[in-house]
Design a protein around this motif. Structure first.
Motif, PDB file in Angstrom:
ATOM      1  N   LEU A  72       0.828  -1.207   0.000  1.00  0.00           N
ATOM      2  CA  LEU A  72       0.000   0.000   0.000  1.00  0.00           C
ATOM      3  C   LEU A  72       0.863   1.258   0.000  1.00  0.00           C
ATOM      4  CD1 LEU A  72      -2.970  -0.834   2.413  1.00  0.00           C
ATOM      5  CD2 LEU A  72      -3.025  -0.551  -0.065  1.00  0.00           C
ATOM      6  N   THR A  73       2.040   1.167   0.647  1.00  0.00           N
ATOM      7  CA  THR A  73       2.951   2.314   0.666  1.00  0.00           C
ATOM      8  C   THR A  73       3.457   2.616  -0.744  1.00  0.00           C
ATOM      9  OG1 THR A  73       3.653   1.818   2.929  1.00  0.00           O
ATOM     10  CG2 THR A  73       5.095   3.230   1.612  1.00  0.00           C
ATOM     11  N   VAL A  74       3.833   1.565  -1.479  1.00  0.00           N
ATOM     12  CA  VAL A  74       4.290   1.742  -2.858  1.00  0.00           C
ATOM     13  C   VAL A  74       3.181   2.349  -3.713  1.00  0.00           C
ATOM     14  CG1 VAL A  74       5.015   0.532  -4.950  1.00  0.00           C
ATOM     15  CG2 VAL A  74       5.972  -0.126  -2.728  1.00  0.00           C
ATOM     16  N   ILE A  75       1.980   1.802  -3.572  1.00  0.00           N
ATOM     17  CA  ILE A  75       0.838   2.305  -4.338  1.00  0.00           C
ATOM     18  C   ILE A  75       0.536   3.749  -3.954  1.00  0.00           C
ATOM     19  CG2 ILE A  75      -1.652   2.046  -4.722  1.00  0.00           C
ATOM     20  CD1 ILE A  75      -1.259  -0.970  -4.320  1.00  0.00           C
ATOM     21  N   ARG A  76       0.682   4.059  -2.677  1.00  0.00           N
ATOM     22  CA  ARG A  76       0.393   5.411  -2.189  1.00  0.00           C
ATOM     23  C   ARG A  76       1.276   6.456  -2.880  1.00  0.00           C
ATOM     24  NH1 ARG A  76      -1.963   6.629   2.439  1.00  0.00           N
ATOM     25  NH2 ARG A  76      -1.573   4.536   3.266  1.00  0.00           N
ATOM     26  N   TYR A  77       2.596   6.206  -2.928  1.00  0.00           N
ATOM     27  CA  TYR A  77       3.505   7.194  -3.509  1.00  0.00           C
ATOM     28  C   TYR A  77       3.406   7.223  -5.035  1.00  0.00           C
ATOM     29  CZ  TYR A  77       5.561   8.106   1.031  1.00  0.00           C
ATOM     30  OH  TYR A  77       5.751   8.484   2.339  1.00  0.00           O
ATOM     31  N   ALA A  78       3.202   6.069  -5.646  1.00  0.00           N
ATOM     32  CA  ALA A  78       3.024   6.038  -7.106  1.00  0.00           C
ATOM     33  C   ALA A  78       1.739   6.776  -7.481  1.00  0.00           C
ATOM     34  CB  ALA A  78       2.977   4.595  -7.603  1.00  0.00           C
ATOM     35  N   GLY A  79       0.699   6.551  -6.705  1.00  0.00           N
ATOM     36  CA  GLY A  79      -0.562   7.237  -6.957  1.00  0.00           C
ATOM     37  C   GLY A  79      -0.451   8.733  -6.767  1.00  0.00           C
ATOM     38  N   ALA A  80       0.263   9.155  -5.732  1.00  0.00           N
ATOM     39  CA  ALA A  80       0.450  10.587  -5.471  1.00  0.00           C
ATOM     40  C   ALA A  80       1.189  11.250  -6.622  1.00  0.00           C
ATOM     41  CB  ALA A  80       1.209  10.789  -4.159  1.00  0.00           C
ATOM     42  N   ALA A  81       2.226  10.586  -7.134  1.00  0.00           N
ATOM     43  CA  ALA A  81       2.996  11.142  -8.253  1.00  0.00           C
ATOM     44  C   ALA A  81       2.129  11.267  -9.497  1.00  0.00           C
ATOM     45  CB  ALA A  81       4.210  10.256  -8.546  1.00  0.00           C
ATOM     46  N   PHE A  82       1.323  10.248  -9.760  1.00  0.00           N
ATOM     47  CA  PHE A  82       0.461  10.284 -10.942  1.00  0.00           C
ATOM     48  C   PHE A  82      -0.596  11.373 -10.814  1.00  0.00           C
ATOM     49  CE2 PHE A  82      -3.295   9.089 -13.345  1.00  0.00           C
ATOM     50  CZ  PHE A  82      -2.750   8.869 -14.608  1.00  0.00           C
ATOM     51  N   LEU A  83      -1.217  11.467  -9.643  1.00  0.00           N
ATOM     52  CA  LEU A  83      -2.246  12.489  -9.426  1.00  0.00           C
ATOM     53  C   LEU A  83      -1.665  13.890  -9.575  1.00  0.00           C
ATOM     54  CD1 LEU A  83      -4.161  10.978  -6.378  1.00  0.00           C
ATOM     55  CD2 LEU A  83      -5.019  11.217  -8.707  1.00  0.00           C
ATOM     56  N   PHE A  84      -0.454  14.091  -9.078  1.00  0.00           N
ATOM     57  CA  PHE A  84       0.184  15.410  -9.186  1.00  0.00           C
ATOM     58  C   PHE A  84       0.444  15.750 -10.652  1.00  0.00           C
ATOM     59  CE2 PHE A  84       3.730  18.411  -9.094  1.00  0.00           C
ATOM     60  CZ  PHE A  84       3.236  19.353  -8.193  1.00  0.00           C
ATOM     61  N   ALA A  85       0.934  14.766 -11.419  1.00  0.00           N
ATOM     62  CA  ALA A  85       1.214  14.995 -12.838  1.00  0.00           C
ATOM     63  C   ALA A  85      -0.084  15.295 -13.599  1.00  0.00           C
ATOM     64  CB  ALA A  85       1.917  13.779 -13.442  1.00  0.00           C
ATOM     65  N   TYR A  86      -1.139  14.536 -13.300  1.00  0.00           N
ATOM     66  CA  TYR A  86      -2.419  14.771 -13.977  1.00  0.00           C
ATOM     67  C   TYR A  86      -2.990  16.122 -13.562  1.00  0.00           C
ATOM     68  CZ  TYR A  86      -6.916  13.792 -16.121  1.00  0.00           C
ATOM     69  OH  TYR A  86      -8.030  13.852 -16.928  1.00  0.00           O
TER      70      TYR A  86
END
Length: 204
Positions: A72-86
């Motif tokens: 979940l930690t990996v998904i959390r940071y990957a998701g945050a990066a994607f959301l910021f880029a979008y």
């Protein structure tokens, strides 16, 4: 009244309570619906993804998710990066001015890119695992032998919601015939994406 009906209705209500909220996925579906662009595939991906997660939760995958916190930690940071880029893309559209629905300069996005985006918005969100897999899966257990009817109700909620959001967005098209409306929408989407990205990082 058969025991299955209350369980299904409970699943329907609980499912709606989880997904009828402003979030990255809903904002994306709304925008696709307004543009009339790949609406069917986007709605299908969202609904099918929810169905898979719901079934996994009811089948007991929530225990596995809880046992592997680093995932979940990996998904959390990957998701945050994607959301910021979008969010940056949405902010740029808001500043430059959104394309009108009928404006030829607002070229359609390729289906593959659209599907990759909606898949990322869905599966890179750690809350979907906590809410749909862990929480919904745990609550389904309180219905005993009727838990799969609970799951069916929750699945129906997802299908109804994403279909209504994607195809119902066309009712708002007269409003979005003005460029200013697109600026507001994209500004709102950017704010949602940035807020969610920050919340994911801060909640780590």
């Amino acid at each position: 009244m058969t025991p299955a009906l209350p369980a299904a209705l409970a699943g329907l209500g609980f499912g709606l309570s989880l997904i009828v909220a402003i979030g990255a996925q809903n904002a994306f579906v709304l925008r696709q619906g307004l543009r009339g662009e790949h609406v069917g595939p986007v709605v299908a991906v969202c609904a099918i993804s929810d169905l898979v997660l719901i079934m996994a939760g009811v089948a007991g995958a929530g225990t596995l998710v809880s046992a592997v916190p680093w995932l979940l930690t990996v998904i959390r940071y990957a998701g945050a990066a994607f959301l910021f880029a979008y969010g940056l893309l949405a902010a740029r559209r808001a500043l430059r001015g959104g394309a009108l629905i009928t404006d030829p300069s607002g070229a359609a996005t390729a289906l593959g890119v659209t599907l990759a985006t909606v898949l990322a918005l869905t599966w890179l969100n750690p809350h979907v695992y906590l809410d749909t897999v862990v929480l919904l899966g745990s609550i389904s257990g309180t219905h005993g032998d009727q838990r799969w009817w609970f799951a069916a109700g929750a699945g129906l909620a997802s299908i109804l919601w994403f279909t209504a959001l994607g195809y119902g967005a066309r009712l708002l098209r007269p409003v979005f015939a003005r460029p200013a409306a697109w600026r507001v929408l994209d500004g709102f989407i950017a704010a949602v994406m940035f807020t969610l990205a920050v919340s994911l990082v801060l909640s780590a």
